[in-house]
Design an enzyme around this catalytic site. Structure first.
Site, mmCIF file in Angstrom:
data_model
loop_
_atom_site.group_PDB
_atom_site.id
_atom_site.type_symbol
_atom_site.label_atom_id
_atom_site.label_comp_id
_atom_site.label_asym_id
_atom_site.label_seq_id
_atom_site.Cartn_x
_atom_site.Cartn_y
_atom_site.Cartn_z
ATOM 1 N N ILE A 70 64.869 14.015 74.020
ATOM 2 C CA ILE A 70 64.152 13.426 75.139
ATOM 3 C C ILE A 70 63.199 14.507 75.629
ATOM 4 C CG2 ILE A 70 66.036 14.027 76.725
ATOM 5 C CD1 ILE A 70 65.202 11.701 78.500
ATOM 6 N N SER A 71 61.922 14.169 75.756
ATOM 7 C CA SER A 71 60.914 15.168 76.138
ATOM 8 C C SER A 71 61.187 15.726 77.527
ATOM 9 C CB SER A 71 59.511 14.551 76.111
ATOM 10 O OG SER A 71 59.128 14.208 74.805
ATOM 11 N N ALA A 72 60.720 16.947 77.752
ATOM 12 C CA ALA A 72 60.810 17.544 79.081
ATOM 13 C C ALA A 72 60.037 16.685 80.078
ATOM 14 C CB ALA A 72 60.244 18.958 79.055
ATOM 15 N N PRO A 73 60.525 16.567 81.302
ATOM 16 C CA PRO A 73 59.831 15.748 82.294
ATOM 17 C C PRO A 73 58.360 16.103 82.471
ATOM 18 C CG PRO A 73 62.019 16.293 83.090
ATOM 19 C CD PRO A 73 61.814 17.066 81.822
ATOM 20 N N ARG A 103 66.420 8.913 85.116
ATOM 21 C CA ARG A 103 66.394 9.635 83.834
ATOM 22 C C ARG A 103 67.792 9.944 83.311
ATOM 23 N NH1 ARG A 103 65.458 15.028 81.554
ATOM 24 N NH2 ARG A 103 63.912 14.881 79.866
#
Length: 216
Positions: free
Chosen positions: A60-63, A34
């Protein structure tokens, strides 16, 4: 084992403990680096569980959200998947590891610079089962339709008709819908083409811009 692998491993273990994510999603997230998908000056934050800015007003979206959406999609090896909103490229990379080399991820991004950056990262990682398209993702990508699964990484004003038309009978879409109040919907199309939807819960995404999205 480098520093980033250890951070990635801890991130995945947290997601397994807190969200009970599936083994196939955990395995994919452990494989995908990531930190390569965030701006260089933010790499030390790459494995923290919150969104990060990637430029052009995008994130970028949270994991945890990537993991949740992947599990809601119930991805299987060999499937053809459409992603609307490439962004950093990370989410499609995770999906590509789950569907495997016999599968295909088609990801559509309206911002050329983001699309080009993601494409270069995929090439460097030899992720050959991802096709990057520059265009209006709100209308999908009809050239390679129909798709087994479709997911959208930006919130739409309503479920786009053209995306539904590109979803196979028996397929599933996961999409956030709403403006100030957003909900993540799981949309299933049965073998006869009948559509059912259910809300997973409240979320917060950037707006989907395009013909079947919001105005820029």
């Amino acid at each position: 084992m480098d520093e980033y692998f250890e951070r990635r491993k801890r991130m995945v273990e947290r997601l397994k403990d807190e969200l009970k994510i599936s083994e196939k999603v955990a395995k994919a997230m452990l494989e995908v680096p990531r930190h390569l998908f965030v701006p260089p000056h933010m790499r030390r934050e790459a494995y923290n569980d919150y969104p990060l800015p990637i430029g052009y007003g995008q994130t970028i979206s949270a994991p945890h959200m990537v993991a949740i959406m992947c599990d809601l999609l119930d991805l299987k090896e060999g499937e053809r998947v459409l992603e609307v909103g490439t962004g950093s490229g990370y989410h499609a990379a995770v999906v590509s590891r789950i569907v495997g080399e016999e599968g295909l991820v088609v990801t559509v991004e309206r911002i050329p610079e983001l699309a080009e950056t993601a494409k270069k990262i995929y090439e460097s990682l030899c992720y050959d089962n991802i096709k990057v398209v520059v265009g209006d993702g709100s209308v999908g990508y009809e050239e390679l339709a129909p798709y087994d699964k479709i997911y959208v990484t930006a919130s739409a004003p309503k479920i786009p008709v053209k995306l539904l038309a590109q979803l196979k009978n028996g397929g599933r879409m996961v999409i956030p819908v709403g403006d100030f109040v957003q909900h993540l919907y799981v949309v299933d199309k049965d073998e006869y083409g009948r559509v059912k939807k259910r809300s997973w819960g409240a979320v917060r995404f950037v707006p989907l811009i395009g013909e079947e999205g919001f105005e820029d």
